[in-house]
Design a protein around this motif. Structure first.
Motif, PDB file in Angstrom:
ATOM      1  N   ARG A  94       9.007 -10.491   0.263  1.00  0.00           N
ATOM      2  CA  ARG A  94       8.683 -10.508   1.702  1.00  0.00           C
ATOM      3  C   ARG A  94       7.731 -11.650   2.048  1.00  0.00           C
ATOM      4  O   ARG A  94       7.845 -12.252   3.110  1.00  0.00           O
ATOM      5  N   LEU A 102      16.772  -6.661   1.795  1.00  0.00           N
ATOM      6  CA  LEU A 102      15.593  -5.807   1.992  1.00  0.00           C
ATOM      7  C   LEU A 102      15.913  -4.640   2.930  1.00  0.00           C
ATOM      8  O   LEU A 102      15.462  -3.513   2.702  1.00  0.00           O
ATOM      9  N   LEU A 130       9.004  -6.651  -4.581  1.00  0.00           N
ATOM     10  CA  LEU A 130       9.581  -6.750  -3.240  1.00  0.00           C
ATOM     11  C   LEU A 130       8.550  -7.294  -2.247  1.00  0.00           C
ATOM     12  O   LEU A 130       8.916  -8.032  -1.320  1.00  0.00           O
TER      13      LEU A 130
END
Length: 74
Positions: free
Chosen positions: A48, A66, A44
């Motif tokens: 980002r 997200l 993750l």
């Protein structure tokens, strides 16, 4: 689950599929396998990092994904 996701990641993925797979992996790790959570968090983090490089529509969708995961964490 872990084996299936890792095998899937051996194939080149576009950013959308990588984001989706990272999200699925995180959800699974969060609920079922805490030992996999650091790897899922790292995926993750990669998502980002590449958010600014995405086209507007894809970036908004990924940001929504997200945000959804963040709400699940609470």
């Amino acid at each position: 689950m872990r084996g299936a996701l890792r095998a899937y990641l051996r194939h080149p993925l576009d950013t959308t599929m990588y984001s989706y797979t990272a999200a699925e992996y995180w959800q699974w790790a969060y609920k079922v396998s805490p030992a996999d959570l650091p790897a899922a968090e790292a995926m993750l983090a990669e998502v980002r990092e590449y958010l600014p490089s995405l086209e507007d529509h894809e970036r908004r969708n990924t940001e929504g994904l997200l945000a959804f995961l963040e709400r699940q964490r609470r």
